[in-house]
Design a protein around this motif. Sequence first.
Motif, PDB file in Angstrom:
ATOM      1  N   THR A   7       0.844  -1.187   0.000  1.00 53.02           N
ATOM      2  CA  THR A   7       0.000   0.000   0.000  1.00 53.02           C
ATOM      3  C   THR A   7       0.879   1.236   0.000  1.00 53.02           C
ATOM      4  OG1 THR A   7      -1.888  -1.030   1.102  1.00 53.02           O
ATOM      5  CG2 THR A   7      -1.695   1.345   1.308  1.00 53.02           C
ATOM      6  N   ILE A   9       0.691   5.275   0.593  1.00 49.73           N
ATOM      7  CA  ILE A   9      -0.115   6.395   1.091  1.00 49.73           C
ATOM      8  C   ILE A   9       0.539   7.695   0.634  1.00 49.73           C
ATOM      9  CG2 ILE A   9      -1.062   7.546   3.125  1.00 49.73           C
ATOM     10  CD1 ILE A   9      -0.958   4.904   4.597  1.00 49.73           C
ATOM     11  N   ILE A  35      -3.448   5.185  -1.758  1.00 51.32           N
ATOM     12  CA  ILE A  35      -4.340   6.008  -0.938  1.00 51.32           C
ATOM     13  C   ILE A  35      -3.973   7.472  -1.127  1.00 51.32           C
ATOM     14  CG2 ILE A  35      -5.162   6.505   1.388  1.00 51.32           C
ATOM     15  CD1 ILE A  35      -4.354   3.703   2.209  1.00 51.32           C
ATOM     16  N   ASP A  36      -4.986   8.289  -1.380  1.00 47.97           N
ATOM     17  CA  ASP A  36      -4.766   9.729  -1.513  1.00 47.97           C
ATOM     18  C   ASP A  36      -6.082  10.443  -1.241  1.00 47.97           C
ATOM     19  OD1 ASP A  36      -2.261  11.399  -2.855  1.00 47.97           O
ATOM     20  OD2 ASP A  36      -4.175  12.457  -3.043  1.00 47.97           O
ATOM     21  N   LEU A  58      -8.351   5.463   4.465  1.00 46.50           N
ATOM     22  CA  LEU A  58      -7.115   4.941   5.050  1.00 46.50           C
ATOM     23  C   LEU A  58      -7.285   3.522   5.580  1.00 46.50           C
ATOM     24  CD1 LEU A  58      -5.626   7.956   7.044  1.00 46.50           C
ATOM     25  CD2 LEU A  58      -4.458   6.664   5.263  1.00 46.50           C
ATOM     26  N   VAL A  62      -5.336   0.021   3.938  1.00 46.27           N
ATOM     27  CA  VAL A  62      -4.203  -0.645   4.587  1.00 46.27           C
ATOM     28  C   VAL A  62      -4.517  -2.082   5.002  1.00 46.27           C
ATOM     29  CG1 VAL A  62      -3.254   1.533   5.428  1.00 46.27           C
ATOM     30  CG2 VAL A  62      -4.798   0.213   6.906  1.00 46.27           C
ATOM     31  N   LEU A  70       4.858   5.235   3.279  1.00 44.25           N
ATOM     32  CA  LEU A  70       4.294   6.510   3.701  1.00 44.25           C
ATOM     33  C   LEU A  70       4.973   7.618   2.899  1.00 44.25           C
ATOM     34  CD1 LEU A  70       4.579   5.547   7.435  1.00 44.25           C
ATOM     35  CD2 LEU A  70       2.397   5.911   6.262  1.00 44.25           C
ATOM     36  N   THR A  72       3.833  10.930   2.231  1.00 42.88           N
ATOM     37  CA  THR A  72       3.267  12.262   2.442  1.00 42.88           C
ATOM     38  C   THR A  72       4.342  13.180   3.029  1.00 42.88           C
ATOM     39  OG1 THR A  72       2.591  11.789   4.719  1.00 42.88           O
ATOM     40  CG2 THR A  72       1.028  11.202   2.956  1.00 42.88           C
ATOM     41  N   ILE A  80      -1.139   9.943  10.418  1.00 43.87           N
ATOM     42  CA  ILE A  80      -1.595   8.821   9.596  1.00 43.87           C
ATOM     43  C   ILE A  80      -1.300   7.498  10.294  1.00 43.87           C
ATOM     44  CG2 ILE A  80      -1.108   7.545   7.466  1.00 43.87           C
ATOM     45  CD1 ILE A  80      -0.815  10.266   6.064  1.00 43.87           C
TER      46      ILE A  80
END
Length: 294
Positions: A7, A9, A35-36, A58, A62, A70, A72, A80
């Motif tokens: 995953t 993010i 994921i966004d 989220l 996951v 991660l 971001t 998060i």
Amino acid sequence: MNVKHITIIGLGLIGGSLGLDFKEIGGSQVVVTGIDRDHETLVKAVGCNAVDYSTSDLVEGVKNADIIFLCTPVLQILPIVEKIVPHLKEGTILTDVGSTKGFLAQEIRKILPRGIEYVSGHPMTGREQSGIWAAKRDLFKDKWYILVPEASTSLEAVEEICQVLTWTSARLTTMNIADHEQCGAVISHVPHVAAAALVNLLEMYPDLEDNFKLVGGGFRDTTRIASSNADMWADICLTNAQPITDSLIKLRGLLDEVIGAVQQGDRQAIHHFFKRAKNRRDALIQKTDSHTTL
């Protein structure tokens, strides 16, 4: 390697580029979920085959993940992690791509439950553009990807991440936290601050606005990185404050030397300033030319 579900993010430049590499090399043996928060980003990520599935949820994204990247801005990572850890299966590995490591090393391990691993990482690559539209295959090829075992929970987890990162063709290396933060400040963070300052300098000369159309290659090359993501760089400055401020103070001292030499008409000192820089950069180019463009 038993990784079947990854995953990601944050489907920006780095997250999107990781997905493109994972899907190109991993193929059908690995499922990639993205994921966004941005709907257009989610659609684009699936459309360009950076991920198999995308979601803004989220918790849903996951579930069953073996590894979670991660991607971001740094200050968004901790909140998060706090949200997702209750929903992770035992053995999941979290790894980040943040440009600073000390802050996360101090905070993230405090909230990890038993059975969840963390690997601290930092790919030394990027572009001035941001977002999934800037993502590209081979962004990491032959670029350094730093792992920080000191900030990670286990060497086994670090090794697992290394195996997955071979799909990116990155050059893997390790550093300790202190060296990473200081090195990052000097070769990456301060240059970004300086590039932004040069662009902001133009605002101090509004009467010359019409003449800025004359901007050429030198200014464009020097300030290219000023087009980078502002959220990311604000977080970097706040989470690596001491090394960055120390280095900026030293840079200010160098600029003060040049100011003094110009004001005094000291050509020898000015010449030495430029000659020293040329010799140092040429030596660095010769040493690293086969791997990196400075």
